[in-house]
Design an enzyme around this catalytic site. Structure first.
Site, PDB file in Angstrom:
ATOM      1  CG  LEU B  58      -8.063 -10.544 -13.488  1.00 20.49           C
ATOM      2  CD1 LEU B  58      -6.576 -10.888 -13.344  1.00 20.49           C
ATOM      3  CD2 LEU B  58      -8.240  -9.044 -13.490  1.00 20.49           C
ATOM      4  CD  GLU B  60     -11.855  -6.521 -11.747  1.00 23.18           C
ATOM      5  OE1 GLU B  60     -11.545  -5.989 -12.835  1.00 23.18           O
ATOM      6  OE2 GLU B  60     -11.024  -7.131 -11.032  1.00 23.18           O
ATOM      7  CG  PHE B  86      -9.285  -5.065  -7.331  1.00 27.25           C
ATOM      8  CD1 PHE B  86      -8.446  -3.965  -7.144  1.00 27.25           C
ATOM      9  CD2 PHE B  86      -8.815  -6.308  -6.938  1.00 27.25           C
ATOM     10  CE1 PHE B  86      -7.191  -4.104  -6.580  1.00 27.25           C
ATOM     11  CE2 PHE B  86      -7.557  -6.456  -6.370  1.00 27.25           C
ATOM     12  CZ  PHE B  86      -6.742  -5.355  -6.188  1.00 27.25           C
ATOM     13  CG  HIS B 129      -4.917  -5.314  -1.895  1.00 30.18           C
ATOM     14  ND1 HIS B 129      -3.914  -4.619  -2.533  1.00 30.18           N
ATOM     15  CD2 HIS B 129      -5.171  -6.398  -2.674  1.00 30.18           C
ATOM     16  CE1 HIS B 129      -3.552  -5.266  -3.634  1.00 30.18           C
ATOM     17  NE2 HIS B 129      -4.311  -6.339  -3.741  1.00 30.18           N
TER      18      HIS B 129
END
Lengths: 330, 327
Positions: B58, B60, B86, B129
């Site tokens: 995890l 990016e 993200f 989100h």
């Protein structure tokens, strides 16, 4: 007669002479760039001085016919060992069209040359470390027996990209050598203000890989640990973190004045351990290099650097409007 | 012709490209065993194995950076950012690295990576989100940004993105994933990146938009038609670099232009579209350029009434189109 250190490592007399010559070539190109900068002929220099032994020790431990490198801006020794020439470097210094790194688009020290498997680099530090991991991943996918090398400074070992890439390589057991060339300063900030741990190599355990700290002024010590790291990678056992400790003999760049943050005594003390001097002494003590041989190497390099400088100074710039080229594939 | 959803078109394009070219692989968080949190990579792990469908740590910047390295080597990675929101830790890799690799190496290296990310609101995703992030990247020469509206466009453009020799950001509207369905040929085809598409011919007003708002505009156009107002609708499809010729042609055709983005208005894609129109079409315009966009607040809130207040919807689009027609 007792076996010599380099022989124990499987290096011939010719190998170590080649190592010395490449170290010296890096140093002499670098020194010439400073002269040219101070003479107002080139705008910028960033140095390898003090790190040649680490770079050449590492480069000679790799397979320079097939391995890939993601060098950082001080890695002149690495790129010379991987096939770049004095002329290539001078063309970059003068920002001329024939510069294979970038055609004069990037500052000196921003290396890249596909035919020699030297990844193109940028100025934001440590971004090249995940790239080396990506090449290793791709090579593994293709079943190729390649090792990749990424280097960076001790200050850069604080960047997220170092940690993210090290962890990725560790999880996927990729054949990567992460080499931190600890030269004790990140521009003006000393190691004590950079690292909460004692050594950069202490960080390796967090990523499931071994970490080694070696004398960065000793090319044979660096060769030994990098050779083992490359062999580990080829055996499928994953990455290795190598920290070479030496000293940055010049200011950070031609635009820096290091008198503001470190004493002359400290710099002079470090110069006593300069690998160009100490490795030459080793070669002489062991009967590998005579004074005549050294003279011959010195003269050969001076000629190379002179010719490279003259060629690059007289070479053409790229056409101004070529600045529009290669934003996308054409 | 089979009718499939927007997200099924994503999966189909990925599967076909992976079958076609062994250098194509996907990497990202949860893309493997789970098949993606939205299921965009559903079935790929089973078909192509863990070496080509990689569940990454995890992180990016590593997802982008490792992909960029593999692309420089000669692979065609498709990196997934789980949500466009993200992508921020990877911005240095995308802007400083991917975008500039060809240019800075004087064409010695190139970087054929595709970075997919679901964007957009209307799914109760709140601030982190729901965002539209395209404007951050839309002034970065070297990048291409594709934002399709239909399953047909998704398949053709995602295939084109994967085969493209330059880095492509491929933003998928997450509300469209299952809401929007359409006919998609089973056979292989690509659509050109950099070309807008007229989704509806009309004479009275022009709507230029992209993503989910294309559908809102099409629905509104049907209603307006009954009142004798004919709307011309241009879907940008690629928001960077923009298809200037298509924008100029569409704006000049009716002289009344409505620009719609779900992003907040200031500095959005539509700011540049408006600038292009004002540079080139001044004497063809019969009304001021009108923009409909999200409000200039950081991002849409979680509370359903506030989310609805922020979002573009069919009613807002219809109202703006009527106002423009009546100008």
């Amino acid at each position: 007669m007792a076996e010599k250190r380099h022989e124990k490592l499987g290096l011939s007399d010719q190998d170590v002479l080649d190592m010395f010559e490449t170290m010296l070539l890096a140093r002499k190109i670098d020194e010439r760039m400073w002269l040219l900068n101070r003479a107002g002929k080139i705008p910028f220099v960033i140095s390898c001085q003090g790190q040649e032994a680490a770079q050449i020790g590492a480069a000679f431990a790799l397979d320079r016919e097939k391995d890939w490198v993601a060098p950082y801006y001080r890695d002149l020794g690495i790129v010379l060992a991987f096939g770049m020439t004095a002329k290539d470097i001078m063309l970059s210094g003068f920002a001329k069209a024939e510069d294979p790194n970038s055609g004069g688009r990037q500052m000196p020290g921003h290396f890249g040359q596909r035919e020699n498997r030297i990844l193109t680099g940028s100025s934001p530090v440590t971004t090249q470390v995940p790239h080396a991991v990506g090449v290793a991943l791709a090579g593994k996918m293709d079943g190729e027996d390649i090792v990749t090398y990424a280097s960076f400074g001790e200050g850069s070992s604080n960047q997220g990209d170092f940690h993210e890439a090290a962890n990725f390589a560790g999880v996927h057991k990729l054949p990567v050598i992460l080499m931190c060339e600890n030269n004790k300063y990140a521009i003006s900030v000393p190691v004590s203000k950079q690292l909460a741990c004692e050594k950069v190599s202490d960080r390796a355990i967090g990523y499931g890989m071994p970490g080694y700290t070696v004398d960065g002024n000793d090319p044979l010590a660096v060769y030994e640990v990098c050779k083992e790291a490359a062999d580990r990678g080829r055996r499928g056992e994953g990455p290795t973190l190598v920290e070479t400790v030496s000293y940055r003999l010049t200011p950070h760049s031609s635009d820096d004045d290091d008198r503001a943050y470190r004493s002359r005594e400290e710099v002079e003390e470090a110069k006593k351990k300069d690998s160009i001097i100490t490795f030459a002494a080793y070669l002489k003590e062991n009967g590998v290099m005579s004074d005549e041989k050294e003279q011959e190497i010195q003269e050969r390099i001076k000629k190379l650097v002179d010719e490279a400088t003259e060629y690059a100074e007289n070479a053409d710039y790229a056409a101004p409007e070529s600045a529009m080229n290669y934003v996308y594939g054409e | 012709m089979p009718v499939i959803s927007y997200i099924q078109a994503v999966t189909q394009a990925l599967r076909e490209e992976m079958q076609r070219d062994k250098d194509v692989f996907v990497l990202g968080e949860d893309v493997g065993v789970r098949g993606g949190v939205f299921r965009a990579t559903d079935g790929l792990y089973e078909e192509f194995g863990e070496a080509r469908v990689i569940d990454t740590p995890l992180a990016e910047s590593a997802i982008a950076g490792v992909g960029i390295g593999a692309a420089m080597y000669g692979k065609r990675p498709v990196a997934e950012m789980q949500f466009a929101d993200f992508i921020m830790p990877a911005v240095n890799q995308i802007i400083s690295e991917a975008a500039k690799i060809r240019y800075r190496s004087n064409n010695d290296f190139y970087c054929p990576i595709t970075i997919r990310a679901p964007y957009g609101g209307g799914v109760h995703g709140a601030l982190y989100h729901s965002q539209s992030v395209e404007a951050i990247f839309a002034s970065v020469p070297g990048l291409k940004i594709v934002m399709p509206s239909t399953p047909y466009d998704v398949k053709g453009l995602l295939k084109a993105a994967i085969r493209d020799d330059d880095p492509v950001l491929f933003f998928e509207h997450k509300r469209a994933y299952r809401l929007i369905k359409g006919e998609v040929p089973e056979e292989d085809y690509t659509l050109p990146i950099g070309k807008a598409d007229v989704k509806r011919e009309g004479e009275d007003i022009t709507v230029i938009t992209y993503g989910l708002s294309v559908h809102f505009a099409l629905q509104a156009a049907e209603k307006l038609e009954k009142d004798g107002i004919s709307a011309h609708i241009l879907d940008l499809r690629t928001v960077y670099p923009l298809d200037k010729d298509a924008i100029i042609e569409a704006a000049s055709k009716t002289g009344k232009v409505l620009l719609i983005t779900e992003d907040n208005k200031e500095g959005s894609i539509m700011s540049e579209v408006a600038a292009i129109i004002s540079e080139h079409c001044l004497f063809d315009l019969d009304a001021p350029i009108k923009r409909l966009a999200g409000p200039d607040v950081p991002a849409m809130p979680y509370s359903p009434p506030m989310e609805k207040y922020f979002m573009i919807n069919p009613d807002k689009v219809e109202k703006a189109m009527r106002e423009l027609a009546e100008f």
